[in-house]
Structures are given as C-alpha cells and as structure tokens.
Write a protein that holds these residues in place. Structure first.
Motif, PDB file in Angstrom:
ATOM      1  N   ARG A  28     -30.440  44.742  77.192  1.00 27.41           N
ATOM      2  CA  ARG A  28     -31.526  44.190  77.999  1.00 27.41           C
ATOM      3  C   ARG A  28     -31.357  44.379  79.505  1.00 27.41           C
ATOM      4  O   ARG A  28     -32.253  44.029  80.285  1.00 27.41           O
ATOM      5  CB  ARG A  28     -31.703  42.705  77.688  1.00 27.41           C
ATOM      6  CG  ARG A  28     -30.612  41.796  78.210  1.00 27.41           C
ATOM      7  CD  ARG A  28     -30.833  40.358  77.786  1.00 27.41           C
ATOM      8  NE  ARG A  28     -32.162  39.893  78.096  1.00 27.41           N
ATOM      9  CZ  ARG A  28     -32.455  38.707  78.645  1.00 27.41           C
ATOM     10  NH1 ARG A  28     -31.478  37.883  78.946  1.00 27.41           N
ATOM     11  NH2 ARG A  28     -33.680  38.349  78.880  1.00 27.41           N
ATOM     12  N   ALA A  29     -30.253  44.945  79.982  1.00 29.30           N
ATOM     13  CA  ALA A  29     -30.042  45.091  81.424  1.00 29.30           C
ATOM     14  C   ALA A  29     -31.095  46.022  82.043  1.00 29.30           C
ATOM     15  O   ALA A  29     -31.397  47.082  81.493  1.00 29.30           O
ATOM     16  CB  ALA A  29     -28.638  45.629  81.698  1.00 29.30           C
ATOM     17  N   ARG A  30     -31.633  45.604  83.196  1.00 27.47           N
ATOM     18  CA  ARG A  30     -32.572  46.443  83.939  1.00 27.47           C
ATOM     19  C   ARG A  30     -32.096  46.697  85.368  1.00 27.47           C
ATOM     20  O   ARG A  30     -32.685  47.494  86.082  1.00 27.47           O
ATOM     21  CB  ARG A  30     -33.958  45.772  84.007  1.00 27.47           C
ATOM     22  CG  ARG A  30     -34.711  45.770  82.713  1.00 27.47           C
ATOM     23  CD  ARG A  30     -36.221  45.602  82.939  1.00 27.47           C
ATOM     24  NE  ARG A  30     -36.558  44.533  83.859  1.00 27.47           N
ATOM     25  CZ  ARG A  30     -36.767  43.272  83.501  1.00 27.47           C
ATOM     26  NH1 ARG A  30     -36.636  42.922  82.237  1.00 27.47           N
ATOM     27  NH2 ARG A  30     -37.087  42.360  84.397  1.00 27.47           N
ATOM     28  N   GLU A  31     -31.046  46.021  85.764  1.00 29.37           N
ATOM     29  CA  GLU A  31     -30.532  46.197  87.110  1.00 29.37           C
ATOM     30  C   GLU A  31     -30.088  47.645  87.312  1.00 29.37           C
ATOM     31  O   GLU A  31     -29.256  48.166  86.576  1.00 29.37           O
ATOM     32  CB  GLU A  31     -29.346  45.257  87.347  1.00 29.37           C
ATOM     33  CG  GLU A  31     -28.869  45.179  88.776  1.00 29.37           C
ATOM     34  CD  GLU A  31     -29.765  44.311  89.652  1.00 29.37           C
ATOM     35  OE1 GLU A  31     -29.685  44.439  90.880  1.00 29.37           O
ATOM     36  OE2 GLU A  31     -30.547  43.507  89.098  1.00 29.37           O
ATOM     37  N   GLY A  64     -27.920  40.144  86.814  1.00 28.02           N
ATOM     38  CA  GLY A  64     -29.127  40.732  87.374  1.00 28.02           C
ATOM     39  C   GLY A  64     -30.350  39.996  86.870  1.00 28.02           C
ATOM     40  O   GLY A  64     -30.268  38.822  86.482  1.00 28.02           O
ATOM     41  N   LEU A  65     -31.476  40.653  86.811  1.00 29.18           N
ATOM     42  CA  LEU A  65     -32.735  40.026  86.374  1.00 29.18           C
ATOM     43  C   LEU A  65     -33.010  38.757  87.189  1.00 29.18           C
ATOM     44  O   LEU A  65     -33.431  37.730  86.668  1.00 29.18           O
ATOM     45  CB  LEU A  65     -32.692  39.680  84.874  1.00 29.18           C
ATOM     46  CG  LEU A  65     -32.451  40.842  83.913  1.00 29.18           C
ATOM     47  CD1 LEU A  65     -32.363  40.332  82.484  1.00 29.18           C
ATOM     48  CD2 LEU A  65     -33.549  41.885  84.024  1.00 29.18           C
ATOM     49  N   GLY A  66     -32.719  38.839  88.506  1.00 26.65           N
ATOM     50  CA  GLY A  66     -32.935  37.676  89.362  1.00 26.65           C
ATOM     51  C   GLY A  66     -31.675  36.907  89.651  1.00 26.65           C
ATOM     52  O   GLY A  66     -31.664  36.033  90.527  1.00 26.65           O
ATOM     53  N   ASP A  67     -30.597  37.182  88.912  1.00 27.32           N
ATOM     54  CA  ASP A  67     -29.316  36.524  89.134  1.00 27.32           C
ATOM     55  C   ASP A  67     -28.312  37.550  89.650  1.00 27.32           C
ATOM     56  O   ASP A  67     -28.573  38.748  89.712  1.00 27.32           O
ATOM     57  CB  ASP A  67     -28.799  35.901  87.827  1.00 27.32           C
ATOM     58  CG  ASP A  67     -29.709  34.796  87.324  1.00 27.32           C
ATOM     59  OD1 ASP A  67     -30.237  34.043  88.161  1.00 27.32           O
ATOM     60  OD2 ASP A  67     -29.901  34.708  86.095  1.00 27.32           O
ATOM     61  N   ASP A  68     -27.127  37.056  90.017  1.00 26.93           N
ATOM     62  CA  ASP A  68     -26.081  37.946  90.498  1.00 26.93           C
ATOM     63  C   ASP A  68     -25.479  38.741  89.351  1.00 26.93           C
ATOM     64  O   ASP A  68     -25.365  38.248  88.225  1.00 26.93           O
ATOM     65  CB  ASP A  68     -24.975  37.139  91.183  1.00 26.93           C
ATOM     66  CG  ASP A  68     -25.463  36.470  92.463  1.00 26.93           C
ATOM     67  OD1 ASP A  68     -26.423  36.997  93.071  1.00 26.93           O
ATOM     68  OD2 ASP A  68     -24.902  35.420  92.838  1.00 26.93           O
ATOM     69  N   VAL A  69     -25.093  39.985  89.637  1.00 26.79           N
ATOM     70  CA  VAL A  69     -24.335  40.789  88.673  1.00 26.79           C
ATOM     71  C   VAL A  69     -22.894  40.301  88.714  1.00 26.79           C
ATOM     72  O   VAL A  69     -22.235  40.343  89.762  1.00 26.79           O
ATOM     73  CB  VAL A  69     -24.416  42.288  89.020  1.00 26.79           C
ATOM     74  CG1 VAL A  69     -23.510  43.093  88.100  1.00 26.79           C
ATOM     75  CG2 VAL A  69     -25.845  42.786  88.919  1.00 26.79           C
ATOM     76  N   VAL A  70     -22.388  39.829  87.582  1.00 26.14           N
ATOM     77  CA  VAL A  70     -21.054  39.230  87.538  1.00 26.14           C
ATOM     78  C   VAL A  70     -20.003  40.191  86.998  1.00 26.14           C
ATOM     79  O   VAL A  70     -18.802  39.987  87.207  1.00 26.14           O
ATOM     80  CB  VAL A  70     -21.064  37.940  86.695  1.00 26.14           C
ATOM     81  CG1 VAL A  70     -21.993  36.905  87.339  1.00 26.14           C
ATOM     82  CG2 VAL A  70     -21.517  38.216  85.265  1.00 26.14           C
ATOM     83  N   ASP A  71     -20.426  41.239  86.303  1.00 29.77           N
ATOM     84  CA  ASP A  71     -19.453  42.169  85.735  1.00 29.77           C
ATOM     85  C   ASP A  71     -20.226  43.390  85.232  1.00 29.77           C
ATOM     86  O   ASP A  71     -21.451  43.467  85.349  1.00 29.77           O
ATOM     87  CB  ASP A  71     -18.683  41.502  84.585  1.00 29.77           C
ATOM     88  CG  ASP A  71     -17.375  42.222  84.265  1.00 29.77           C
ATOM     89  OD1 ASP A  71     -17.091  43.259  84.900  1.00 29.77           O
ATOM     90  OD2 ASP A  71     -16.642  41.758  83.367  1.00 29.77           O
ATOM     91  N   TYR A  72     -19.484  44.327  84.634  1.00 34.70           N
ATOM     92  CA  TYR A  72     -20.101  45.523  84.070  1.00 34.70           C
ATOM     93  C   TYR A  72     -19.497  45.813  82.698  1.00 34.70           C
ATOM     94  O   TYR A  72     -18.311  45.538  82.460  1.00 34.70           O
ATOM     95  CB  TYR A  72     -19.873  46.736  84.973  1.00 34.70           C
ATOM     96  CG  TYR A  72     -20.700  46.706  86.244  1.00 34.70           C
ATOM     97  CD1 TYR A  72     -21.959  47.306  86.296  1.00 34.70           C
ATOM     98  CD2 TYR A  72     -20.218  46.072  87.384  1.00 34.70           C
ATOM     99  CE1 TYR A  72     -22.722  47.273  87.467  1.00 34.70           C
ATOM    100  CE2 TYR A  72     -20.970  46.039  88.550  1.00 34.70           C
ATOM    101  CZ  TYR A  72     -22.221  46.641  88.584  1.00 34.70           C
ATOM    102  OH  TYR A  72     -22.971  46.600  89.732  1.00 34.70           O
TER     103      TYR A  72
END
Length: 501
Positions: A357-360, A331-339
């Motif tokens: 730091r995640a904000r997505e 996220g943060l402008g990039d793709d979410v790759v996992d959780y």
C-alpha cells in the motif's frame, strides 16, 4: 523299617552323583522379586495394549462386552482413517468438500470429544486391571505415571483436534452466510476483491483498492482486473439505482467534491434511502460502478481489512517477495519511519502491508502492480501443509480480516478452483495509464482489453511475444515495480504475473 534321611543331611548329599554341584535352595526373596516384576510388566502391557488397540486389555483381563465395543469401534475408525488418507492422496477435492460442511464438522467434533473421554476411561480401567495395590511402591508410582501420561497425551490430542474442528466450523459459519448462489457468467465467476481503508471510522466505507478476480468455472484460470481508485466520469450498470442518479456518469456537482471510484461507497452511505433493501449500500453501489465500467457481471464480493491483512501474513509465517527498491514504511500523511530493504526475502505482516500500500515516492499505479504481486505470492505460497500447521491463527486472522457475501454452499467450489489456479499462470490487466485515461475512460477500450486478457488466458488469443516479455522483465523499476508510469507497469498488464514480479 529304615529311616529316611532328612533333607540336607549327609546321607542326602551322598546321593548326589560325583562331580555335580548341588542346587542352592530357592530364595523366597528372589521369588518375590520375580513375581513383582511379572506383575509390573503385566500392568504396563495392559496399558500399552490399550494404546495400540483400545479394548484388548479388557478382552484378556476384564469386561469382554466393553472390549468388543471398543475394539470394533477402533477397527471402524482405522477404516475411516484409511478412506480419508485415500482421499488425500487421490481425491483431495472430495476431502476438502467434506472438511467444509458445518454439519459434518459438528459430528466430527462430538466424536472426537466422545473418543477422548472413552479412551481415557479405558486407560483408567487398564490401570485397575493391572491390580496396582498388589505392586510394590516404586512399581505402583511408575504405573500411575505411565497411565497418566498416556491418558493425558491421547485424550489431550483428541480434545485439541476437537477444538480445531470447532474453530474451522465457527470460521465457516461466521465468515460465510446463507445467501443465494449465482451461476457462472459466460463460463466465468467474477469476484470483486476490495481493500478497505481501515482508518478510524472508515471500515467498509472507502475501498482503497479494487480488483476483479475473473475465474474460469472449469479450469480455475484467473485474470486479475485492477481498477484505479481515482477513476472518474465512468458509467454505472444500466438500469441500476446509481445509473438513475448519474445517467451521464459519476461526475458533476451531485458527487462533488470527490467524484472518484473509491468515493462511490461513501456517496451511497450518505444516501441510504436509495438502498432500502441493501445490507451494504456502499458495496452494492461500487459493484454497480464496476459492472458499468467493465461490462462484467459480478457474482460475489469480498472486503479485506488492510490492517487485519498483516495478521494473516504473520499467521502463515510471512510472504516471500522480490523487493526491487526500498519501500517506505509510513508516509500517507505521516512520517516515514523505516524502509523495506531491497532483495528477495520473506516479509512479515507489517512489511507486506506497506509493500502493498505504500505510495510515498511512487504512484497509485505502481502500488496496484505491487498489490498484484502480493496476491500472486499468497496464492502460490500458502500450501495445505502451511494452512494445517497454522490453522487456528489463520482462521482467527481471516475472520477479523474479511467480510464477504460468498455463501457457504459455494465455498467448496471456490476452494477447488483456488487449488486449480495455484498450478497455473495468473494473467492481469489494469485499467490504468497508458492504456486508459482515468479521468475520462474509454469504456470500449476497457472492455476490449478485458476480453483480450481473458482470451489470452484461455488460449484463444496470441500470447505476448518473447521480446515484449524480456523487455518487461529487464525494464526500469519505478516505485518498486517493474516499468514506469509512461510505459506501464509489468505486473499490471501481464500474461504471467509471477514473471512480472
């Protein structure tokens, strides 16, 4: 004159009393075998004596002068070891104080190196005193193997200890400077903790998170004061350089297009002529802003490289956290790759970094709450035993991760305060909605909230009611944090941070 019968003759045999079996003649080979075993045992014993009490082998079979020096040195080292063990059991603070002195660490390193060489030399001399050339070949090889193993093990252990001491000393010298120590303000030390956005070309330029750790100078009780990066229209400390540039607060055309708290550092970096005597204009300007907002006097600061932070977490074996909702990695402008999956679990460095730091799918304020949970977990879970086991990796990660102006002379004080804080509840107050309108903050409300949190931490004000605490623990979960944007996040306003995480 009668003739004396020769040995072994019938006459000699006749002299043996009836019923007694005559002794067989001693075999020369058997005697030689016993003598070889005795020499072998003697050689091994000399080496074991050197292992248990250096110098004793020389005392019984070698140079007595060397023996006395080695034995008394060993007695002195045992006495020193007993003192250190006593300090570890009854006065750990004093032991830590000694371990943080670069001069003492240099002396200890030199002693360990000298001890390794001297002990190895005593093993070699013990091997010589065992007269290896008089041993049979199989015994000789065994003695060489035993001596080599003992020499390398003992000397190697001491040299490795010297290496760790050197790492500790280099870490202290590299991390902490010779700056001027400052006294407590109103009985508290206020340390600004900043998380640096470590994107390309940004290191140290844009603090991504800002927290003041306000620490009681006696008890170590700590209040974490969180400041949102998107706060604007705030004042600077009276009379400061930034106050003269922005007498009506950080707003208007002079700071556009970004008039947020985390942009102060960038603005100062673009105007270095205003900070001619400053080594870190961005940090100094940020401190001026935070002092103007909170009314607190900042003693010291520390900037944490968020990308290097994951190396520290990996170095200590991970951090145990309660993940209440899936936290996106990316996220943060990039793709979410996992959780990061929900549940109480030990997260590695990369997972902990994204948890913090995640904000997505969430907001800045829930992220601030998660960051405080990470701070609490790190303080509570990194034990002295963990630090010793992983010391070299921790020192390496920390050197690359942290920049600070805490002087070496104050390191002992803060280590002791950290040990005291470890056994106590941590309080938090964050200057975020619904308490504060970050676009137009009420400074009086901010300072009153901070003072109230400090008073509660010190027991000078009523704690939150059980009903309120229960509601905080059982309320909704938003962005992985207990609470909501409308009602506030539990970890941002808490008298017991651990219970809110």
């Amino acid at each position: 004159m009668p003739t004396r019968p020769s040995p072994g003759s019938s006459a000699d045999q006749a002299a043996v009393p009836p019923g007694v079996t005559p002794a067989a003649p001693t075999s020369r080979a058997a005697h030689s075998e016993r003598a070889a075993r005795v020499r072998f045992r003697r050689a091994v014993t000399l080496m074991l004596m050197t292992l248990v009490w250096p110098g004793t082998a020389q005392l019984v079979a070698g140079n007595r002068r060397i023996a006395r020096i080695a034995m008394w040195t060993w007695v002195g080292l045992l006495g020193l070891g007993a003192v250190l063990v006593g300090l570890l059991l009854w006065n750990r603070e004093a032991l830590l104080s000694l371990a943080l002195q670069p001069t003492l660490l240099l002396l200890l390193r030199m002693l360990l190196i000298a001890g390794a060489l001297a002990w190895a030399a005593l093993f070699v001399d013990a091997w010589r005193l065992g007269q290896p050339l008089s041993l049979r070949q199989n015994h000789r090889l065994a003695v060489v193997g035993i001596n080599g193993f003992l020499s390398l093990t003992v000397a190697g252990s001491l040299l490795f200890g010297a290496h760790l001491v050197g790492v500790q000393r280099d870490f202290i010298i590299t991390m902490f400077g010779n700056g001027t120590a400052t006294g407590a303000h109103d009985g508290r030390y206020n340390v600004l903790l900043m998380g640096g956005d470590s994107g390309a070309g940004r290191w140290g330029l844009r603090p991504d998170s800002m927290t003041i750790a306000s620490i009681d100078a006696v008890t170590g009780k700590t209040v974490l004061i969180g400041l949102p990066r998107n706060m604007s229209a705030f004042p600077f400390a009276d009379g400061s350089v930034m106050d003269k540039q922005f007498p009506h607060g950080f707003s208007g055309s002079a700071c556009e297009p970004y008039c947020y708290l985390n942009s102060v550092s960038t603005w100062a970096g673009d105007h270095p002529q205003l900070f001619k005597k400053s080594k870190n204009p961005g940090v100094d300007a940020t401190i001026m802003a935070i002092e103007g907002i909170t009314g607190l006097k900042v003693n010291y600061w520390a900037m944490v490289n968020l990308q290097g932070f994951k190396d520290l977490v990996d170095a200590v074996g991970g951090v145990k956290l309660n993940v209440r909702q899936p936290i996106p990695i990316g996220g943060l402008g990039d793709d979410v790759v996992d959780y990061v999956k929900p549940g109480v679990q030990t997260l590695n460095g990369m997972q902990t970094l994204w948890f913090a730091r995640a904000r997505e799918g969430s907001d800045d304020y829930s992220r601030m709450a998660r960051q405080k949970c990470v701070m609490n977990a790190m303080l509570q879970q990194i034990s002295p035993q963990t630090a010793v086991r992983n010391f070299e990796q921790i020192a390496k990660a920390s050197t690359a991760m942290i920049s600070t102006d805490v002087p070496r002379s104050e390191l002992d004080r803060f280590v002791q305060l950290a040990l005291k804080a470890k056994s106590q509840k941590i309080s938090t107050v964050s200057l975020v909605p619904p308490l504060i309108n970050t676009g137009d903050p009420d400074i009086d409300v901010i300072r009153e909230a901070i003072q109230s949190a400090v008073d509660r931490s010190e027991g000078d004000a009523p704690q939150a009611s059980k009903k309120a605490r229960k509601k905080a623990r059982s309320g909704p979960v938003t962005g992985g944090s207990l609470g909501s944007l409308q009602d506030g996040y539990a970890a941002n306003q808490s008298d017991n941070l651990a219970a809110s995480c």
